[in-house]
Design a protein around this motif. Structure first.
Motif, PDB file in Angstrom:
ATOM      1  N   GLN A   1       0.830  -1.198   0.000  1.00 38.33           N
ATOM      2  CA  GLN A   1       0.000   0.000   0.000  1.00 38.33           C
ATOM      3  C   GLN A   1       0.870   1.255   0.000  1.00 38.33           C
ATOM      4  N   ASN A   2       0.337   2.332  -0.560  1.00 39.47           N
ATOM      5  CA  ASN A   2       1.106   3.569  -0.667  1.00 39.47           C
ATOM      6  C   ASN A   2       1.559   4.105   0.682  1.00 39.47           C
ATOM      7  N   ASP A   3       0.708   3.944   1.721  1.00 36.29           N
ATOM      8  CA  ASP A   3       1.080   4.495   3.019  1.00 36.29           C
ATOM      9  C   ASP A   3       2.185   3.685   3.713  1.00 36.29           C
ATOM     10  N   GLU A   4       2.551   2.544   3.139  1.00 40.07           N
ATOM     11  CA  GLU A   4       3.652   1.751   3.686  1.00 40.07           C
ATOM     12  C   GLU A   4       4.993   2.126   3.058  1.00 40.07           C
ATOM     13  N   VAL A   5       4.963   2.957   2.037  1.00 41.68           N
ATOM     14  CA  VAL A   5       6.172   3.344   1.317  1.00 41.68           C
ATOM     15  C   VAL A   5       6.557   4.761   1.717  1.00 41.68           C
ATOM     16  N   ILE A   6       7.800   4.945   2.124  1.00 38.60           N
ATOM     17  CA  ILE A   6       8.242   6.234   2.666  1.00 38.60           C
ATOM     18  C   ILE A   6       9.496   6.707   1.945  1.00 38.60           C
ATOM     19  N   GLY A   7       9.511   7.992   1.606  1.00 37.41           N
ATOM     20  CA  GLY A   7      10.743   8.638   1.157  1.00 37.41           C
ATOM     21  C   GLY A   7      11.113   8.462  -0.293  1.00 37.41           C
ATOM     22  N   ILE A   8      10.174   8.011  -1.149  1.00 36.82           N
ATOM     23  CA  ILE A   8      10.554   7.795  -2.558  1.00 36.82           C
ATOM     24  C   ILE A   8       9.749   8.663  -3.521  1.00 36.82           C
ATOM     25  N   ASP A   9       8.923   9.577  -3.001  1.00 33.00           N
ATOM     26  CA  ASP A   9       8.019  10.340  -3.868  1.00 33.00           C
ATOM     27  C   ASP A   9       8.758  11.097  -4.960  1.00 33.00           C
ATOM     28  N   LYS A  10       9.859  11.743  -4.592  1.00 34.22           N
ATOM     29  CA  LYS A  10      10.558  12.590  -5.563  1.00 34.22           C
ATOM     30  C   LYS A  10      11.159  11.761  -6.698  1.00 34.22           C
ATOM     31  N   VAL A  11      11.837  10.670  -6.337  1.00 31.67           N
ATOM     32  CA  VAL A  11      12.458   9.855  -7.377  1.00 31.67           C
ATOM     33  C   VAL A  11      11.392   9.098  -8.175  1.00 31.67           C
ATOM     34  N   LYS A  12      10.259   8.777  -7.537  1.00 39.00           N
ATOM     35  CA  LYS A  12       9.171   8.132  -8.278  1.00 39.00           C
ATOM     36  C   LYS A  12       8.620   9.079  -9.346  1.00 39.00           C
ATOM     37  N   ASP A  13       8.495  10.366  -9.001  1.00 42.53           N
ATOM     38  CA  ASP A  13       8.034  11.355  -9.981  1.00 42.53           C
ATOM     39  C   ASP A  13       9.008  11.463 -11.150  1.00 42.53           C
ATOM     40  N   SER A  14      10.314  11.393 -10.848  1.00 40.94           N
ATOM     41  CA  SER A  14      11.315  11.444 -11.920  1.00 40.94           C
ATOM     42  C   SER A  14      11.202  10.223 -12.823  1.00 40.94           C
ATOM     43  N   LEU A  15      10.951   9.073 -12.212  1.00 41.17           N
ATOM     44  CA  LEU A  15      10.797   7.846 -12.993  1.00 41.17           C
ATOM     45  C   LEU A  15       9.561   7.916 -13.874  1.00 41.17           C
ATOM     46  N   LEU A  16       8.464   8.422 -13.321  1.00 38.01           N
ATOM     47  CA  LEU A  16       7.235   8.572 -14.118  1.00 38.01           C
ATOM     48  C   LEU A  16       7.446   9.536 -15.274  1.00 38.01           C
ATOM     49  N   SER A  17       8.231  10.584 -15.040  1.00 37.85           N
ATOM     50  CA  SER A  17       8.523  11.541 -16.118  1.00 37.85           C
ATOM     51  C   SER A  17       9.273  10.861 -17.255  1.00 37.85           C
TER      52      SER A  17
ATOM     53  N   THR B   1      10.722  -1.766  -5.103  1.00 42.89           N
ATOM     54  CA  THR B   1       9.543  -1.060  -4.576  1.00 42.89           C
ATOM     55  C   THR B   1       9.291   0.221  -5.351  1.00 42.89           C
ATOM     56  N   LEU B   2      10.349   0.949  -5.656  1.00 44.58           N
ATOM     57  CA  LEU B   2      10.222   2.180  -6.438  1.00 44.58           C
ATOM     58  C   LEU B   2       9.582   1.890  -7.794  1.00 44.58           C
ATOM     59  N   VAL B   3      10.105   0.892  -8.487  1.00 44.48           N
ATOM     60  CA  VAL B   3       9.572   0.556  -9.808  1.00 44.48           C
ATOM     61  C   VAL B   3       8.128   0.065  -9.696  1.00 44.48           C
ATOM     62  N   ALA B   4       7.837  -0.723  -8.667  1.00 42.56           N
ATOM     63  CA  ALA B   4       6.483  -1.258  -8.491  1.00 42.56           C
ATOM     64  C   ALA B   4       5.467  -0.136  -8.313  1.00 42.56           C
ATOM     65  N   LYS B   5       5.840   0.897  -7.578  1.00 45.65           N
ATOM     66  CA  LYS B   5       4.912   2.015  -7.348  1.00 45.65           C
ATOM     67  C   LYS B   5       4.633   2.769  -8.646  1.00 45.65           C
ATOM     68  N   ALA B   6       5.669   2.892  -9.497  1.00 41.75           N
ATOM     69  CA  ALA B   6       5.458   3.541 -10.796  1.00 41.75           C
ATOM     70  C   ALA B   6       4.669   2.631 -11.733  1.00 41.75           C
ATOM     71  N   TYR B   7       5.018   1.354 -11.731  1.00 46.06           N
ATOM     72  CA  TYR B   7       4.408   0.366 -12.631  1.00 46.06           C
ATOM     73  C   TYR B   7       2.901   0.218 -12.366  1.00 46.06           C
ATOM     74  N   THR B   8       2.510   0.273 -11.102  1.00 45.17           N
ATOM     75  CA  THR B   8       1.095   0.073 -10.753  1.00 45.17           C
ATOM     76  C   THR B   8       0.292   1.372 -10.729  1.00 45.17           C
ATOM     77  N   SER B   9       0.938   2.493 -11.062  1.00 41.20           N
ATOM     78  CA  SER B   9       0.221   3.777 -11.016  1.00 41.20           C
ATOM     79  C   SER B   9      -0.807   3.868 -12.149  1.00 41.20           C
ATOM     80  N   LEU B  10      -1.843   4.647 -11.928  1.00 43.58           N
ATOM     81  CA  LEU B  10      -2.905   4.825 -12.930  1.00 43.58           C
ATOM     82  C   LEU B  10      -2.343   5.435 -14.209  1.00 43.58           C
ATOM     83  N   THR B  11      -1.356   6.309 -14.049  1.00 37.33           N
ATOM     84  CA  THR B  11      -0.757   6.964 -15.224  1.00 37.33           C
ATOM     85  C   THR B  11      -0.202   5.933 -16.190  1.00 37.33           C
TER      86      THR B  11
END
Length: 939
Positions: free
Chosen positions: A165-181, A205-215
């Protein structure tokens, strides 16, 4: 580790058999036979090592092989030790030879019997190997079961990230946004995005959060997640891809999928993906070979398809995958995020997951052990959540963390992930990796020091045209590339400068080393026990005199680390029992003198006495004929004995005196050496020695020199010195310091070697810029010290065009320079040090100069009162350090005016070092990230 023990013994035997200097008549034949027997079981050992954890009988067999290899090594070394002790030279030597002849004959007879017994044992071991059918183990299912289980566990850990779940993941928001870009970028070609980091660092975990995103889900026509293991074939991966892509269209999956060959699988994928925009994740890739074969199954229809690769290996991440490729590196969690993640696990049942105040200190200490590694933090949080909430219980875990990593089921995931990286290493890298835990946890290790010790231990085998040191550099880079070693500083032209093990990797390495008798770490509580059979001993922080009981003849390496500075080392007592040592390291130990018995250590390859109180070397040092490295840096030794020239195998002589402030002229002190030092033809590194007429004229005969540092160079030495240096075709590091600050440094006669220099340090007055400065096309580090260039001789225009220059140090480089203008060039410069320019009042950087500058140091320039102009052009500048700066300059940086803010507000770290009443202090002058805020703090 049996494989490495046998390989090292075989190499040692080959050295003895090929070296005519060893008097081994009578036992040569037996040594050769033992060597052949060991070689004959070599193929079995490699297979047995892979499955020893699955079969107790195989495990016992492997231990027997290792122990018999150790015993054979002891027998041969003991024989050589006694033969060496009977050697005498001259007329007395011939008389002694007659006297010792019966003893030598008896010794040869006794040793030959011992080696026959060893050979018989090896044959018995070889026969027992047939019980386990070891020759077919690699192909059998049993051979892969342990590895397969380990890989399966790691795959499950990775794929579970898809459901966190998203609330279990901490401290990767910035790099996740870069990956999505990067995923949503406009590049039409298929783009490969690689993410590298050590196991458990959160890259999956970083890749999984981007991979499963709605975008991602709405912008790609199809997607696939493939967990790669060390055991997968290309066909396995292609079948996994088909299963993933056809997941929602099971009726389209070929019925003969399991039996399809490579060509059929590729054709199926190419046909399915035609004109589709897809995203594929290959998680935990272990080698580059897969991409060449699998990329043809992923068509590039220029419709913005994307491939993501996660790996523990930097070389795989840096592979040229095609246009638009992007490389990310997973970084450790910041301290605050790491603490938050730990508390979320350890105190999940508490309101707001809050840590009780009495546990916070020990809790943060535990989190610090994880060094920002998310998998370890989560696992450790789970473990501590299961413990009583008392400081005593938590401290017990902290003090025995190594045991918990090896034995506690709640930390199995961490152990499994880290072990996978270790098990993937070839035997020679396993030795090098485990060796790093001989240094205290968290200690940064000099790369050169580490390589020299590996060489002394016999871990580095010369290959083709590469010498041992060059092989060591390759091994070191491989361990770093695999993210098994961390790096703090780089010398890109030679090697990483310092490195260390992650704390948890250190715990794992120690656990394996103790189990395999590879290395043992001793504290005061175990020094007097006779239970250690490890080949290597490291002693940490022992109060009082260091005393060790029991038989120590099996020990080949001894190091003492004494941060407390309180222990005293009784060398007289121990040297006779350490008689087969290869490595003796006593850095900073309380040793004031060396006994003459030191010369009995015929097997010694590495002797390090840096930082001890010794004032001279014993005359018996000339008997250390196998010595490769002698390190007496930061000692009171001022003169080397004449016998030093008899050490014909010496490759590294490190001998500079105690250092003083770099701002002084004589910031490094060389030692006096015999005039016949030039006879040491194998020397590669010679620093730091006082020059004399013989050295200046005859170092040309030391053809293997790669690094030389000379002080006390007089004007009459200059011409011969230049002629000699010009003929040293391997020399890449040069330091030349004149006899005093007023002496002229004349090196105009250099003509050929400047083009191969990589590091140059020149200390002394220079009347003009040498004409060869412009030919230093490969120099990366240039240090001009007390050069006092006159006004009409500015080296900057010439230096600025050097294509590889990364580090430039100017200390008292000008006689009366008031302005320093950097107008162009310096395209690769990363570090700039400006120091001791008393008249300097203006510094200017024009646009386009120093585009890669990261660190700027300005020391002791009292008349510089305004902020250097053009700092805003230095867009990569991360640090600016001031020392003994004028109050006006400090206030101008501290001031809140918009002009200063535009110059320095973007620099993350600005520090001012100063001295008050003899006390050193540091003041931070950095702006915060917020444009209207300011922070000035004392540290």
């Amino acid at each position: 580790m049996a494989e490495s023990a046998v390989k090292i013994l075989i190499l040692s035997m080959e050295f003895v058999l090929d070296n005519p200097g060893y008097a081994i008549g009578g036992v040569r034949h037996e040594i050769s036979k033992v060597k052949l027997e060991l070689e004959s079981i070599g193929s079995f050992i490699k297979d047995a090592e892979k499955c020893k954890n699955q079969n107790e009988g195989v495990c016992v067999w492997v231990v027997q092989v290792r122990d018999v290899a150790f015993e054979a090594e002891d027998i041969i070394d003991e024989f050589l030790y006694h033969v060496d002790s009977m050697k005498k030279s001259g007329f007395r030597g011939r008389l002694a030879g007659v006297f010792y002849l019966p003893k030598i004959l008896w010794l040869r007879y006794k040793t030959a019997l011992e080696l026959k017994r060893i050979r018989s044992e090896i044959k018995d071991i070889a026969k027992r190997s047939k019980r386990y059918d070891l020759s077919h183990m690699e192909a059998s299912s049993n051979a892969g079961s342990n590895s397969q289980s380990c890989c399966s566990c790691v795959q499950n850990i990775g794929e579970s990230s898809l459901f966190i779940q998203n609330d279990e993941v901490i401290g990767i928001d910035k790099v996740k946004d870069s990956l999505l870009s990067s995923l949503e970028g406009e590049e039409a070609h298929r783009v490969v995005i690689s993410i590298a980091g050590m196991g458990g660092s959160g890259k999956t975990t970083l890749v999984a959060k981007a991979y499963t995103s709605l975008t991602v889900r709405k912008n790609f026509d199809c997607c696939a997640w493939v967990s790669v293991s060390q055991n997968n074939t290309i066909e396995d991966l292609l079948k996994k891809l088909i299963s993933e892509f056809f997941d929602e269209k099971e009726d389209l999956i070929p019925k003969n999928l399991k039996s399809m060959d490579y060509r059929q699988l590729v054709e199926t994928l190419v046909k399915f993906l035609h004109k589709k925009r897809y995203i594929v994740v290959f998680d935990d890739v272990w080698n580059n070979n897969f991409w060449r074969q699998i990329s043809v199954a992923l068509p590039d229809d220029k419709n913005r398809s994307r491939v993501i690769i996660t790996t523990r290996n930097e070389d795989i991440a840096a592979y040229p995958y095609g246009p638009g490729g992007t490389h990310f590196r997973s970084k450790p969690l910041a301290d605050d995020y790491a603490w938050m993640l730990f508390c979320n696990k350890a105190f999940s049942s508490q309101p707001n997951c809050k840590c009780p105040p009495e546990l916070e200190e020990i809790g943060r200490a535990l989190v610090k052990k994880c060094e920002g590694l998310p998998l370890a933090i989560v696992a450790l949080g789970g473990l501590m959540g299961s413990k009583d909430r008392s400081e005593m219980k938590w401290r017990e875990v902290y003090d025995s963390l190594s045991w918990h990593i090896s034995n506690n089921k709640l930390l199995d995931e961490v152990k499994t992930v880290m072990l996978l990286s270790f098990n993937d290493l070839p035997y020679y890298l396993k030795n090098c990796f485990l060796y790093c835990c001989r240094f205290p946890m968290g200690k940064w290790i000099g790369a050169g020091r580490l390589i020299r010790m590996w060489m002394a231990e016999g871990f580095l085998e010369e290959k083709n045209s590469l010498n041992s040191e060059e092989v060591g550099k390759i091994y070191l880079k491989e361990l770093i590339s695999r993210n098994l070693l961390q790096v703090v500083k780089h010398q890109s032209f030679i090697r990483p400068k310092t490195c260390k093990l992650h704390d948890l990797m250190w715990e794992l390495a120690r656990s394996i080393s103790e189990k395999e008798n590879f290395l043992s770490i001793c504290g005061e509580e175990v020094l007097e026990k006779d239970e250690k059979r490890a080949r290597r001993l490291s002693v940490y922080n022992v109060d009082g005199a260091v005393k060790m009981k029991g038989d120590l003849t099996h020990v080949r390496s001894f190091s003492m680390f004494n941060d407390k500075g309180e222990s005293k080392f009784l060398l007289d007592d121990l040297l006779s029992r350490f008689r087969l040592l290869r490595v003796l390291e006593l850095n900073d130990a309380k040793v004031d003198s060396l006994p003459n018995e030191l010369g009995n250590l015929f097997n010694l390859r590495y002797l390090s006495l840096g930082g001890t109180g010794i004032k001279e070397l014993p005359t018996s040092v000339n008997r250390l004929r196998n010595l490769q490295t002698l390190d007496i840096r930061r000692t009171e030794v001022n003169v080397l004995p004449n016998g030093i020239t008899e050490l014909h195998n010496l490759r590294h002589l490190l001998a500079y005196g105690k250092e003083i402030s770099a701002e002084h002229f004589a910031y490094v002190r060389g030692v006096q050496v015999p005039g016949k030092l030039w006879k040491m033809k194998n020397l590669q590194v010679l620093n730091c020695i006082q020059a004399n007429a013989d050295i200046a004229r005859k170092i040309v005969k030391m053809t293997k020199l790669r690094r030389i540092e000379l002080t006390n160079v007089k004007e009459e030495h200059m011409k011969n010195l230049c002629l000699s240096i010009d003929k040293l075709k391997f020399l890449h590091h040069l330091l030349v310091m004149t006899v005093d600050a007023n002496a002229i440094l004349k090196l105009d006669d250099l003509s050929k070697t400047p083009s191969i220099f990589r590091k140059v340090i020149l200390a002394g007055r220079m009347c003009k810029v040498p004409r060869w400065f412009s030919s230093m096309l490969n120099v990366m580090h240039l240090h001009l010290h007390w050069s006092h260039f006159p006004k009409d001789q500015d080296p900057i225009p010439c230096i600025s065009q050097l294509p590889c220059l990364e580090h430039l140090v100017l200390v008292n480089a000008y006689a009366s320079q008031k302005q320093l203008h950097f107008e162009s060039g310096f395209q690769k410069l990363e570090d700039l040090h400006i120091s001791c320019l008393p008249e300097l009042d203006e510094m200017v950087f024009l646009e386009g100069v120093m585009p890669k500058l990261v660190r700027l140091h300005i020391h002791d320039c009292p008349k510089l009162k305004v902020v250097p102009q053009g700092l805003d052009y230095l867009t990569n500048l991360e640090q600016m350090n001031l020392k003994a700066a004028s109050l006006e300059l400090v206030e101008n940086i501290r001031g809140k005016g918009s002009s200063n803010r535009s110059k320095v507000g973007r620099i993350p770290s600005i520090k001012h070092y100063y001295e008050v009443d003899g006390q050193h202090s540091c003041e931070s002058l950095s702006y915060t990230l917020y444009p209207t805020d300011w922070r000035g703090t004392l540290q």
